[in-house]
Scaffold this motif. Structure first.
Motif, mmCIF file in Angstrom:
data_model
loop_
_atom_site.group_PDB
_atom_site.id
_atom_site.type_symbol
_atom_site.label_atom_id
_atom_site.label_comp_id
_atom_site.label_asym_id
_atom_site.label_seq_id
_atom_site.Cartn_x
_atom_site.Cartn_y
_atom_site.Cartn_z
ATOM 1 N N ASN A 17 0.843 -1.037 0.270
ATOM 2 C CA ASN A 17 -0.140 -0.131 -0.028
ATOM 3 C C ASN A 17 0.922 1.377 0.122
ATOM 4 N N ILE A 18 1.732 1.236 0.902
ATOM 5 C CA ILE A 18 2.864 2.308 0.732
ATOM 6 C C ILE A 18 3.163 2.465 -0.490
ATOM 7 N N LYS A 19 3.749 1.492 -1.457
ATOM 8 C CA LYS A 19 4.280 1.747 -2.774
ATOM 9 C C LYS A 19 3.178 2.087 -3.608
ATOM 10 N N ARG A 20 1.872 1.675 -3.656
ATOM 11 C CA ARG A 20 0.815 2.185 -4.329
ATOM 12 C C ARG A 20 0.641 3.687 -4.081
ATOM 13 N N PHE A 21 0.351 3.938 -2.878
ATOM 14 C CA PHE A 21 0.419 5.328 -2.788
ATOM 15 C C PHE A 21 1.614 6.300 -3.053
ATOM 16 N N ARG A 22 2.805 5.950 -3.056
ATOM 17 C CA ARG A 22 3.969 6.470 -3.110
ATOM 18 C C ARG A 22 3.833 6.619 -4.756
ATOM 19 N N GLU A 23 3.733 5.729 -5.670
ATOM 20 C CA GLU A 23 3.466 5.722 -7.250
ATOM 21 C C GLU A 23 2.325 6.877 -7.563
ATOM 22 N N MET A 24 1.438 6.760 -6.729
ATOM 23 C CA MET A 24 0.167 7.490 -7.381
ATOM 24 C C MET A 24 0.726 8.811 -7.009
ATOM 25 N N LEU A 25 1.346 9.390 -5.997
ATOM 26 C CA LEU A 25 1.725 10.639 -5.942
ATOM 27 C C LEU A 25 3.012 11.055 -6.659
ATOM 28 N N LEU A 46 11.321 -2.380 2.686
ATOM 29 C CA LEU A 46 10.034 -1.791 3.473
ATOM 30 C C LEU A 46 8.814 -2.321 2.600
ATOM 31 N N GLU A 47 8.861 -1.798 1.489
ATOM 32 C CA GLU A 47 7.511 -1.928 0.558
ATOM 33 C C GLU A 47 7.242 -3.392 0.182
ATOM 34 N N GLN A 48 8.033 -4.459 0.679
ATOM 35 C CA GLN A 48 7.824 -5.893 0.437
ATOM 36 C C GLN A 48 7.201 -6.305 1.731
ATOM 37 N N LYS A 49 7.408 -5.561 2.852
ATOM 38 C CA LYS A 49 6.864 -6.017 4.185
ATOM 39 C C LYS A 49 5.261 -5.926 4.360
ATOM 40 N N GLU A 50 4.875 -7.010 5.048
ATOM 41 C CA GLU A 50 3.395 -6.990 5.260
ATOM 42 C C GLU A 50 2.917 -6.086 6.356
ATOM 43 N N THR A 51 3.683 -6.089 7.085
ATOM 44 C CA THR A 51 3.439 -5.257 8.262
ATOM 45 C C THR A 51 4.531 -4.282 8.476
ATOM 46 N N ILE A 52 4.065 -2.921 9.113
ATOM 47 C CA ILE A 52 5.274 -1.893 9.087
ATOM 48 C C ILE A 52 5.190 -1.305 10.521
ATOM 49 N N ASP A 53 6.320 -1.197 11.295
ATOM 50 C CA ASP A 53 6.200 -0.676 12.650
ATOM 51 C C ASP A 53 5.340 0.675 12.631
ATOM 52 N N THR A 54 4.299 0.864 13.736
ATOM 53 C CA THR A 54 3.604 1.911 13.744
ATOM 54 C C THR A 54 4.383 3.338 13.957
ATOM 55 N N PRO A 55 5.522 3.631 14.554
ATOM 56 C CA PRO A 55 6.208 4.711 14.591
ATOM 57 C C PRO A 55 6.585 5.130 12.988
ATOM 58 N N LEU A 57 5.520 3.770 10.254
ATOM 59 C CA LEU A 57 4.137 3.941 9.287
ATOM 60 C C LEU A 57 3.600 5.280 9.735
ATOM 61 N N GLN A 58 3.684 5.974 10.627
ATOM 62 C CA GLN A 58 3.197 7.405 11.079
ATOM 63 C C GLN A 58 4.228 8.309 10.243
ATOM 64 N N LYS A 59 5.522 7.928 10.420
ATOM 65 C CA LYS A 59 6.309 8.833 9.553
ATOM 66 C C LYS A 59 6.215 8.919 8.173
ATOM 67 N N VAL A 68 -2.759 7.473 8.293
ATOM 68 C CA VAL A 68 -2.138 5.962 8.499
ATOM 69 C C VAL A 68 -3.401 5.156 8.191
ATOM 70 N N GLU A 69 -4.365 5.372 8.559
ATOM 71 C CA GLU A 69 -5.504 4.360 8.442
ATOM 72 C C GLU A 69 -5.675 4.004 6.569
ATOM 73 N N ALA A 70 -5.427 5.020 5.915
ATOM 74 C CA ALA A 70 -5.344 4.862 4.568
ATOM 75 C C ALA A 70 -4.618 3.446 4.061
ATOM 76 N N ILE A 71 -3.109 3.669 4.822
ATOM 77 C CA ILE A 71 -2.364 2.569 4.486
ATOM 78 C C ILE A 71 -2.613 1.437 5.242
ATOM 79 N N GLN A 72 -3.178 1.448 6.498
ATOM 80 C CA GLN A 72 -3.338 0.138 7.050
ATOM 81 C C GLN A 72 -4.647 -0.323 6.508
ATOM 82 N N ASN A 73 -5.533 0.130 5.798
ATOM 83 C CA ASN A 73 -6.931 -0.256 5.431
ATOM 84 C C ASN A 73 -7.059 -0.513 4.042
ATOM 85 N N PHE A 74 -6.398 0.196 3.184
ATOM 86 C CA PHE A 74 -6.578 0.065 1.652
ATOM 87 C C PHE A 74 -6.458 -1.541 1.389
ATOM 88 N N ASP A 75 -7.552 -2.182 0.916
ATOM 89 C CA ASP A 75 -7.385 -3.422 0.457
ATOM 90 C C ASP A 75 -7.994 -3.421 -1.252
#
Length: 150
Positions: A17-25, A46-55, A57-59, A68-75
């Motif tokens: 999801n981070i990769k998707r948003f990064r590329e869209m931007l 990092l973009e290959q990891k299923e879960t990212i540490d919260t701090p 992810l917030q950064k 943060v919820e967009a990254i955590q919940n986008f399916d």
């Protein structure tokens, strides 16, 4: 209207999801890596990891200017299902079909508008950074010229 719930065995892949948003931007891995003070290879991992540490992810969400919820919940699978079900047949008669557009499309349009705005802001940020680098180079050239004239 059909409602969808997340599949019990299906987990959201935060790195993807981070990769998707990064590329869209329109943000390159190098630029994100610079802002995170890490290497491009680290961002790739990092973009290959299923879960990212919260701090972290917030950064990242703050840098991308998305919740943060967009990254955590986008399916993606669920999003495709929702989009596919936003057009419902209301009336099918001899004159043809009448469609009702679900307001979910407006939400998607708002997301796209917000992402375009973020992309524009990031482009402005890059342009400013490039101007600052040019000014630094100009100042260094003047300094070198002064040093050579001594």
């Amino acid at each position: 209207m059909t409602t969808h719930t997340a599949m019990p065995n299906h987990k959201v892949h935060e790195g993807r999801n981070i990769k998707r948003f990064r590329e869209m931007l329109g943000i390159k891995q190098d630029a994100l890596a610079f802002d995170l003070n890490m290497s491009q290879q680290a961002v790739s991992l990092l973009e290959q990891k299923e879960t990212i540490d919260t701090p972290l992810l917030q950064k990242i969400s703050a840098l991308l200017k998305i919740p943060v919820e967009a990254i955590q919940n986008f399916d993606e699978e669920q999003a495709i299902n929702i989009i596919a079900n936003t057009v419902n047949t209301v009336n099918d008669n001899a004159t043809g079909q009448v469609f009702q557009i679900n307001p979910t499309i407006n939400t998607s349009e708002k997301w796209m508008e917000a992402l375009e705005e973020i992309k524009r802001l990031n482009e402005d940020k890059i342009a400013l950074y490039e101007r600052m680098l040019k000014e630094k180079d100009d100042m260094m050239a003047k300094y070198e010229q002064l040093m050579n004239n001594r």
